[in-house]
Design an enzyme around this catalytic site. Structure first.
Site, short mmCIF file in Angstrom:
data_model
loop_
_atom_site.label_atom_id
_atom_site.label_comp_id
_atom_site.label_asym_id
_atom_site.label_seq_id
_atom_site.Cartn_x
_atom_site.Cartn_y
_atom_site.Cartn_z
N ARG A 157 0.85 -1.18 0.00
CA ARG A 157 0.00 0.00 0.00
C ARG A 157 0.89 1.24 0.00
NH1 ARG A 157 -4.78 2.26 -1.18
NH2 ARG A 157 -6.10 2.89 0.56
N THR A 166 -10.38 0.21 -9.03
CA THR A 166 -9.33 -0.67 -8.58
C THR A 166 -9.34 -1.82 -9.56
OG1 THR A 166 -9.73 0.03 -6.30
CG2 THR A 166 -8.65 -2.10 -6.58
N ASN A 184 -6.58 4.43 -6.83
CA ASN A 184 -7.73 4.99 -6.13
C ASN A 184 -8.80 5.37 -7.14
OD1 ASN A 184 -9.26 5.57 -3.88
ND2 ASN A 184 -8.54 7.67 -3.72
N ASP A 199 -7.84 8.49 0.74
CA ASP A 199 -8.34 7.34 1.51
C ASP A 199 -8.11 7.50 3.01
OD1 ASP A 199 -9.53 5.95 -0.47
OD2 ASP A 199 -8.11 4.30 -0.54
N SER A 224 -7.78 0.72 3.48
CA SER A 224 -8.25 0.30 2.16
C SER A 224 -9.37 -0.73 2.29
CB SER A 224 -7.09 -0.32 1.36
OG SER A 224 -7.56 -0.88 0.15
N SER A 225 -10.23 -0.77 1.27
CA SER A 225 -11.26 -1.81 1.19
C SER A 225 -10.81 -3.02 0.38
CB SER A 225 -12.53 -1.24 0.56
OG SER A 225 -13.10 -0.23 1.36
N GLY A 270 -13.85 -1.87 -6.91
CA GLY A 270 -15.15 -1.34 -6.58
C GLY A 270 -15.21 -0.42 -5.38
#
Length: 583
Positions: free
Chosen positions: A110, A387, A407, A429, A458-459, A479
């Site tokens: 990341r 993403t 992003n 984010d 983050s998702s 998404g």
């Protein structure tokens, strides 16, 4: 191979049909008995959002590479052919399963906040978030991690030289590739924003400003030079030398924060994978700073207490339980999730089955609980949007699930002059101001506040599934905030309903993220089901994302190893151009 045309048209038909035509009963338009046919392979597979990238992974598998080699090849190729999210200037997460060692490795690459970042850097004079600065300026860029993540993974767990693995990506950038319909449409859609930066405009459009048409050869010579430098020198070819100089020059020319020292100090981290269980399956997923892994396991723990299969897939009662579980998970996300190097994330407590039982006890099975009545857990048990995802698997049983991003689609739209790659806007984010939603509507607090050297929450949720100790599935999705729920439903479709890869991918999805209090249903859910959910108190919406009214949720790239040893995969048709390459 790609989805047969008839199947793809059927899927697109139900995803775009008017609600009044979707169904006449509580049964979704795609019934449980309908089985779509996945791509099959004996020796290996690469599944991604782009045809050329998947074929790059397959090319490496055919050269004798393992799943890691194929994943790295796919990742670098996506930086060329899917610049919407494929990248050198972003970051992500990778899960690797090594069959010979029976071990999963979680690589966190990341982005990191530059040393010059500060908590209030995106607040204006009135204390409000300046969204333009947070999302589209060079200050919105975190220190990129993709190149370090991919090269580290290859050097430790791959089997082929970096130059060999990167050869397909270099060829695609140097010699070019026929412009795809999907990329042409995307570049045309975002032309106004991308053209604000002259360097980006020159990178992706013709001299007259028009987009390359489908079938025209699209070359990226500056990106090819950067890829060749990385292939020759590894991560140093990006974080040092002339490429690093170009990054810093771009930053200093327009107020960016990334310095030579920031680049030199970047590290990709191996973290302990997060492991949970659902029925007789083992779920292995990404730990923080991914929030997705924690909450997929948390929601599975809640749902495990009900016989979800008996309720009927995508019935109103099934969706109601999913929705209420999602609300509690996203509420906890807002308070407890952040970079574990800066904040003590209570992972064990959030994924504890007793905690899930307490959530389940609070859920009214007949009525929706308003989001205003749900808050992050005041006390936990004591414990010591664009993403892209790709998955690979080889004949030996190794598998990789990788999700990475810039992003926003095309990040902040800024290209590094002379190096040919886009920069991320991942600083958005972070929680620029506690309680203020980010671009995906997600709320955050102090755990995800901006700090120098910190990684934003983050998702992204790359996930692996095992049964009886054997590798079963690699999956993940793009998404934004919908990634977590897309992955959750894919796991449920396989583990609870025994669907194959294609059927698990094609079934209509839902999403709720606590705030706004809105239940999103993809087209394909019946009118009766929508009405029943509304009667239960849900605010039902057909708009599936925050991205200009899109009506789809996520785009999973899934590979499953069948009991007969065949490899079965599906590229989500929700994203045009997605492709499962197999042999």
């Amino acid at each position: 191979m790609r989805f047969p045309a008839a199947i793809l048209l059927a899927i697109l038909a139900f995803m775009t049909a008017p609600a009044t035509l979707l169904a006449q009963s509580a049964t979704p338009i795609i019934t449980y008995n309908t089985q779509f046919h996945p791509t099959l392979a004996r020796k290996g597979m690469a599944v991604s959002q782009d045809y050329y990238a998947s074929e790059a992974g397959l090319e490496i598998l055919k050269l004798g590479g393992n799943a890691v080699d194929a994943a790295v090849a796919t990742g670098f190729a996506l930086a060329v052919t899917h610049p919407q999210a494929g990248n050198l200037g972003g970051g992500g997460f990778m899960l690797i399963y090594l069959k010979s060692e029976d071990r999963v490795i979680a690589i966190d690459y990341r982005e990191m906040a530059p040393a010059g970042a500060s908590q209030d850097m995106f607040l204006d004079a009135n204390g409000n978030v300046d969204n333009s600065r947070a999302r589209f300026s060079l200050q919105s860029s975190g220190v990129p991690g993709t190149v370090m993540g991919l090269t580290d993974a290859l050097s430790k767990y791959g089997s082929l030289p970096l130059a060999t693995v990167m050869a397909p990506a270099i060829r695609l950038a140097d010699e070019g590739f026929p412009m795809t319909w999907a990329l042409n449409v995307s570049l045309s859609r975002y032309r106004e924003r991308l053209s604000r930066d002259p360097v980006t405009a020159a990178q992706f459009f013709k001299e007259d400003g028009s987009a390359y048409q489908q079938g025209e050869i699209f070359r990226q010579p500056e990106l090819a030079l950067t890829l060749k430098e990385i292939a020759s020198k590894g991560a140093d070819g990006f974080y040092a030398g002339w490429v690093a100089d170009r990054i810093v020059d771009t930053m200093t020319a327009d107020g960016g924060l990334i310095t030579r020292r920031d680049l030199a100090n970047y590290v990709a981290k191996e973290r302990e994978p997060l492991t949970g269980s659902f029925r007789d399956y083992q779920v292995v997923t990404m730990p923080p700073p991914s929030s997705g892994g924690v909450h997929v396991i948390q929601m599975l723990n809640v749902l495990e207490g009900w016989d979800m299969k008996a309720l009927g897939h995508n019935s109103a009662n099934y969706i109601h339980r999913l929705t209420e579980s999602m609300k509690y998970a996203y509420a906890d996300r807002s308070k407890y999730l952040g970079d574990p190097d800066f904040f003590n994330v209570p992972v064990s407590a959030l994924t504890d089955k007793a905690y899930a039982e307490s959530i389940r006890a609070r859920i009214d099975l007949q009525r929706a609980t308003p989001s205003t009545d749900i808050a992050p857990a005041p006390e936990l048990p004591f414990e010591s949007k664009d993403t892209t995802h790709f998955s690979t698997m080889d004949a030996a049983g190794n598998m990789v699930a990788n999700t990475y991003t810039l992003n926003f689609t095309y990040g902040n739209g800024r290209t590094v002059a002379g190096a040919g790659f886009l920069l991320n806007n991942e600083m958005d984010d972070f929680s620029a101001k506690p309680g203020t939603p980010n671009a995906f509507g997600l709320l955050g607090g102090e755990a995800n506040a901006i700090e120098a050297g910190k990684r934003p929450l983050s998702s992204m949720t790359p996930t692996l599934l095992f049964k009886n100790g054997q590798p079963i599935m690699a999956t993940g999705s793009p998404g934004g905030s919908t990634i977590i729920t897309a992955v959750l439903q894919t796991v449920l479709n396989v583990a609870e309903f025994d669907m194959n890869a294609a059927t698990a991918t094609a079934r209509p999805r839902i999403h709720h993220q606590w705030f706004p209090d809105r239940l999103i249903l993809e087209p394909g859910h019946s009118v009766d089901t929508r009405l029943r959910l509304a009667e239960m108190g849900h605010s039902v919406s057909a708009v599936a994302s925050y991205n200009e009214g899109e009506r789809v949720l996520g785009a999973t790239m899934t590979i499953i190893r069948r009991p007969d040893g065949l490899i079965s995969g599906s590229a989500d048709p929700r994203r045009p151009g997605a492709h499962a390459a197999a042999y």
